[in-house]
Write an enzyme that holds these catalytic residues in place. Structure first.
Site, PDB file in Angstrom:
ATOM      1  N   LYS A  52      23.749  50.751  33.946  1.00  0.00           N
ATOM      2  CA  LYS A  52      25.133  50.695  33.453  1.00  0.00           C
ATOM      3  C   LYS A  52      25.963  49.786  34.355  1.00  0.00           C
ATOM      4  O   LYS A  52      26.764  48.981  33.875  1.00  0.00           O
ATOM      5  CB  LYS A  52      25.730  52.107  33.389  1.00  0.00           C
ATOM      6  CG  LYS A  52      25.152  52.923  32.249  1.00  0.00           C
ATOM      7  CD  LYS A  52      25.500  54.388  32.282  1.00  0.00           C
ATOM      8  CE  LYS A  52      24.689  55.106  31.202  1.00  0.00           C
ATOM      9  NZ  LYS A  52      24.825  56.562  31.221  1.00  0.00           N
ATOM     10  N   GLN A  96      26.974  61.410  34.348  1.00  0.00           N
ATOM     11  CA  GLN A  96      25.589  61.227  33.938  1.00  0.00           C
ATOM     12  C   GLN A  96      24.932  62.597  33.741  1.00  0.00           C
ATOM     13  O   GLN A  96      24.961  63.428  34.641  1.00  0.00           O
ATOM     14  CB  GLN A  96      24.847  60.402  35.008  1.00  0.00           C
ATOM     15  CG  GLN A  96      23.451  59.994  34.619  1.00  0.00           C
ATOM     16  CD  GLN A  96      23.427  59.027  33.429  1.00  0.00           C
ATOM     17  OE1 GLN A  96      24.206  58.092  33.351  1.00  0.00           O
ATOM     18  NE2 GLN A  96      22.525  59.279  32.501  1.00  0.00           N
ATOM     19  N   ASP A 119      31.418  58.004  26.398  1.00  0.00           N
ATOM     20  CA  ASP A 119      30.150  58.477  25.835  1.00  0.00           C
ATOM     21  C   ASP A 119      30.351  58.926  24.386  1.00  0.00           C
ATOM     22  O   ASP A 119      29.399  59.050  23.627  1.00  0.00           O
ATOM     23  CB  ASP A 119      29.612  59.672  26.644  1.00  0.00           C
ATOM     24  CG  ASP A 119      28.586  59.259  27.701  1.00  0.00           C
ATOM     25  OD1 ASP A 119      27.914  58.231  27.494  1.00  0.00           O
ATOM     26  OD2 ASP A 119      28.451  59.977  28.703  1.00  0.00           O
TER      27      ASP A 119
END
Ligand code: NDP
Length: 278
Positions: A52, A96, A119
């Site tokens: 990322k 995460q 997300d």
């Protein structure tokens, strides 16, 4: 033989647009910023977080990495999320997953402000353009669009009903006017249901679970599964070699949906930055 929908090609197409939008923000003096919180030292999570960061750097997005020890408490993590929620220079926030067991994932996921939830886990999936869509299912929709597969009126079957893949996938297909059935571990005669599908999405987490006899001739088959079967070997949920002979379109693993997830995260980050700085 099916046409292969290549994740790399579709991701590059999406990212070219993301880069143009990021450049437009930079020209206005705004640097899009994604904050990624990693709790603990899970090796797979470390790889995802690094990828990322690299993708952010390629696109001119500022990447803020917050690495917390595995014994971090829920309160401590919530305080970090709250601080990032309140920081106007940060446009996207994600933790995460998976998180250590002392932390309730849903509590953390819901703590991220919807406009910073890049997300897309808290997305209601409506026709509202401002919503940040869940990355993996939104990536699948991009792949279908890119391949010229129309969803409206089609019979769509999603195998898997998780909150991050199966359910939002079904909702997006429904939003696109598909007729959608969701299957799970209690579904009876699964093969009879999957054989009805014009568009079949596998998000089960079992290597080669979808076999050729479960697929209708000419179906579009999307494989979300990522199953590590050996140190350097990943397999999808679909028996690619056999199903490829029957399907009209198919996505490979690796090189398929996985590449789209990160592209859509970048898209959401730049979109969030644009919306927060109007
Ligand atoms: P989950 O384990 O949360 O969900 C799996 C789903 O499959 C559940 O709904 C489960 O049913 C269903 N299932 C399990 N066994 C069967 C069966 N025998 N018949 C029918 N349904 C079954 O997984 P995720 O949704 O998080 O992920 C699915 C896959 O996608 C994994 O391989 C994961 O690694 C991958 N993934 C890939 C991403 C990418 O970027 N490409 C991103 C996220 C995930 P039930 O609910 O009844 O238990």
């Amino acid at each position: 033989m099916a046409t292969i929908i290549k994740g790399k090609e579709v991701a590059e197409y999406v990212l070219a647009d993301v880069k143009a939008r990021a450049d437009a923000l930079l020209a206005r003096g705004i640097t899009p910023c994604l904050a990624v919180i990693l709790v603990g030292d899970d090796p797979a999570s470390q790889v995802y977080v690094r990828k990322k960061k690299e993708k952010c750097e390629e696109l001119g997005i500022r990447s803020l990495q917050i690495h917390l020890p595995a014994e971090t408490t829920q309160q401590e993590l919530l305080a970090r999320v709250e601080a990032l929620n309140a920081d106007p220079s940060v446009h996207g926030v994600l933790c995460q997953l998976p998180l250590p067991e002392q932390i309730d994932e849903q509590t953390i996921v819901r703590a991220v402000r919807p406009e910073k939830d890049v997300d897309g886990f808290t997305c209601r999936i409506s026709a509202d353009e401002r919503d940040l869509m869940p990355c993996t299912p939104a990536g699948v929709m991009e792949m279908l669009r890119y391949a010229g597969v129309a969803v409206a009126g089609k019979r769509c079957v999603v195998v898997g009903r998780s909150n991050i893949v199966g359910k939002p996938m079904a909702a997006l297909l429904l939003q696109a006017d598909g007729t959608v059935t969701v299957c799970h571990s209690k579904t009876r005669d699964l093969a009879a249901v999957t054989r009805e599908a014009d568009i079949l999405v596998a998000a089960v987490g079992k290597p080669h679970f979808i076999t050729a006899d479960m697929v209708k001739e000419g179906a579009v088959v999307i494989d979300v599964g990522v199953n590590r079967v050996a140190e350097k070997k990943l397999l999808g949920d679909v028996d690619f070699e056999a199903v490829e002979k029957k399907a009209s379109f198919i996505t490979p693993v690796p090189g398929g949906v996985g590449l789209m997830t990160i592209a859509m995260l970048m898209k959401n980050t730049v979109r969030a930055a644009a919306q927060q700085t109007i």
